[in-house]
Enzyme design. Structure first.
Site, mmCIF file in Angstrom:
data_model
loop_
_atom_site.group_PDB
_atom_site.id
_atom_site.type_symbol
_atom_site.label_atom_id
_atom_site.label_comp_id
_atom_site.label_asym_id
_atom_site.label_seq_id
_atom_site.Cartn_x
_atom_site.Cartn_y
_atom_site.Cartn_z
ATOM 1 N N GLY A 45 -48.657 53.910 50.324
ATOM 2 C CA GLY A 45 -48.070 52.795 51.782
ATOM 3 C C GLY A 45 -47.121 52.262 52.183
ATOM 4 N N GLN A 185 -55.895 60.424 49.622
ATOM 5 C CA GLN A 185 -55.819 58.945 49.943
ATOM 6 C C GLN A 185 -57.226 58.919 50.622
ATOM 7 O OE1 GLN A 185 -53.825 60.971 49.529
ATOM 8 N NE2 GLN A 185 -51.730 60.488 49.585
ATOM 9 N N ASP A 226 -46.051 55.589 58.512
ATOM 10 C CA ASP A 226 -44.676 55.230 58.099
ATOM 11 C C ASP A 226 -43.281 54.740 58.328
ATOM 12 O OD1 ASP A 226 -47.374 57.343 56.862
ATOM 13 O OD2 ASP A 226 -45.570 56.213 54.957
ATOM 14 N N ASN A 236 -46.554 59.713 60.426
ATOM 15 C CA ASN A 236 -47.594 59.038 59.263
ATOM 16 C C ASN A 236 -48.090 60.674 59.004
ATOM 17 O OD1 ASN A 236 -49.442 57.257 58.451
ATOM 18 N ND2 ASN A 236 -50.894 58.231 59.367
ATOM 19 N N LYS A 237 -48.614 59.982 57.584
ATOM 20 C CA LYS A 237 -49.483 61.372 56.491
ATOM 21 C C LYS A 237 -49.410 62.875 57.523
ATOM 22 C CE LYS A 237 -50.249 60.507 53.294
ATOM 23 N NZ LYS A 237 -48.871 61.601 52.935
HETATM 24 O O1 MRU Z 1 -48.071 59.027 50.544
HETATM 25 P P1 MRU Z 1 -48.433 57.661 50.994
HETATM 26 O O2 MRU Z 1 -50.054 57.562 50.511
HETATM 27 O O3 MRU Z 1 -47.722 56.647 50.909
HETATM 28 O O4 MRU Z 1 -48.886 57.736 52.430
HETATM 29 C C1 MRU Z 1 -49.440 56.513 53.064
HETATM 30 C C2 MRU Z 1 -49.264 57.613 54.579
HETATM 31 O O5 MRU Z 1 -48.916 57.658 55.246
HETATM 32 C C3 MRU Z 1 -50.450 55.601 55.282
HETATM 33 O O6 MRU Z 1 -51.022 55.793 56.518
HETATM 34 C C4 MRU Z 1 -49.410 54.770 55.583
HETATM 35 O O7 MRU Z 1 -47.994 54.447 55.322
HETATM 36 C C5 MRU Z 1 -49.859 53.064 56.235
HETATM 37 S S1 MRU Z 1 -49.849 52.272 54.687
HETATM 38 C C6 MRU Z 1 -50.853 51.213 56.095
#
Ligand code: MRU
Length: 327
Positions: A45, A185, A226, A236-237
């Protein structure tokens, strides 16, 4: 409880790979431990990664106090452990700027990064909840993607912090959490956090989101980032872009909640961002797989970006630009 913190000379994290089966706190005493935890998503995150980067450099300052070359290599390993979230390298560099002043100065800066993320989460929760009430009226049904709660920050979170605040105000009907393939997640972590908070929710497969929006079962999409590029493109994801298209088609607000530490004025647009490729093994053991971990949502699909200091209404043509009072 904090997802990540400095405790008695080491970094402690909630191991997110063990959730929801087990709430397990891990103690990271070396840079190698910390880098492995970042790469395996035990800590993850964007805001939490920023804190991990900064506290990791505090570890490096102690572990390699008498070896500047080894320390420089360690800092570089921390900065580059994952490429996409801007917070990681940014947090590491902020702490590394104090290396010449000794380990205590580095730790002080790293703790400041942590404390600023806690304050930012709290500010976003209020600001974001106000905007959601303004845009959606009473008790909206929200869809969220990936995990943006306290687990992804230090406490509270970004988009899920807003969800929690709406719930506390009695201003939320419920949440659809998309499961977020391949590492789940949403189904593992968001579901776990919503359950703890007593928020009514359902989990949906990622591909169901746009259909649920089209069928009128969702009033708005709210998620994190991100990296936010200078033109407003949102990294973002993986799966975020599809949800943005679904929201646009259904005429729903698409709200991005992220701290200013995620806004990257040095990156003009999404095309300039390195999208992490996590390798095929996470997707399937028996065929080749493409596994980009993030995607780019073009700024024209975003209604508003909520940070800890402002609301940027992209739908009204407002530029991202620096926040007032910053250069
Ligand atoms: O691969 P991850 O689990 O680190 O990805 C996280 C995300 O894409 C979240 O949506 C993003 O970091 C926002 S966190 C508050």
């Amino acid at each position: 409880m904090r997802t990540i913190d400095w405790v008695d000379g080491a970094v402690e994290i909630i191991d997110q790979t063990a959730l929801p089966a087990e709430l397990c706190v891990r103690r990271l005493t070396t840079v190698a431990d910390l880098v492995a935890a970042i790469r395996s998503l035990a800590v993850r995150g964007a805001p939490a990664l920023g804190v991990a980067g900064a506290l990791g450099v505090a570890l490096a300052a102690r572990q390699f106090a008498d070896d500047p070359d080894a320390r420089a290599v360690a800092v570089r390993e921390i900065e580059t452990a994952r490429p996409t979230a801007v917070n990681l390298a940014r947090g590491a560099r902020r702490a590394a700027a104090h290396l010449a002043d000794g380990p205590d100065a580095v730790l002080r800066e790293a703790c400041a990064v942590r404390d600023e993320e806690i304050a930012a989460s709290e500010a976003m929760a209020t600001r974001g909840a106000d905007l959601m009430v303004e845009l959606c009226g009473a008790r909206p049904r929200l869809l969220t993607h990936c995990n943006t709660g306290g687990l992804a920050a230090v406490t509270v979170g970004t988009a899920l912090g807003v969800v929690g605040e709406l719930h506390r105000r009695g201003a939320l009907s419920g949440v659809v959490a998309s499961e977020t393939r391949p590492l789940l997640q949403g189904a593992r972590l968001t579901a776990w956090e919503l359950q703890q908070w007593g928020v009514p929710f359902r989990v949906a497969v990622d591909s169901a989101g746009p259909f649920l929006m089209a069928r009128g079962e969702v009033d708005a999409v709210i998620l994190g980032a991100d990296r936010i590029c200078a033109n407003g493109d949102v990294i973002n994801k993986i799966g975020t872009y599809a949800h943005a298209l679904g929201a646009r088609r259904a005429g729903l607000p698409f709200i991005v909640v992220a701290p200013e530490s995620t806004v990257d004025h040095d990156t003009p647009d999404g095309a300039a961002v390195e999208i992490e490729d996590r390798g095929g093994a996470e997707v399937t053991a028996f065929a080749d797989a493409a596994n980009p971990a993030f995607d780019v949502t073009p700024h024209d699909l975003v209604t508003a970006i909520v940070t800890d200091r402002r609301v940027i209404r992209l739908d009204r043509g407002e530029p991202v630009g620096p926040a007032r009072g910053t250069s």
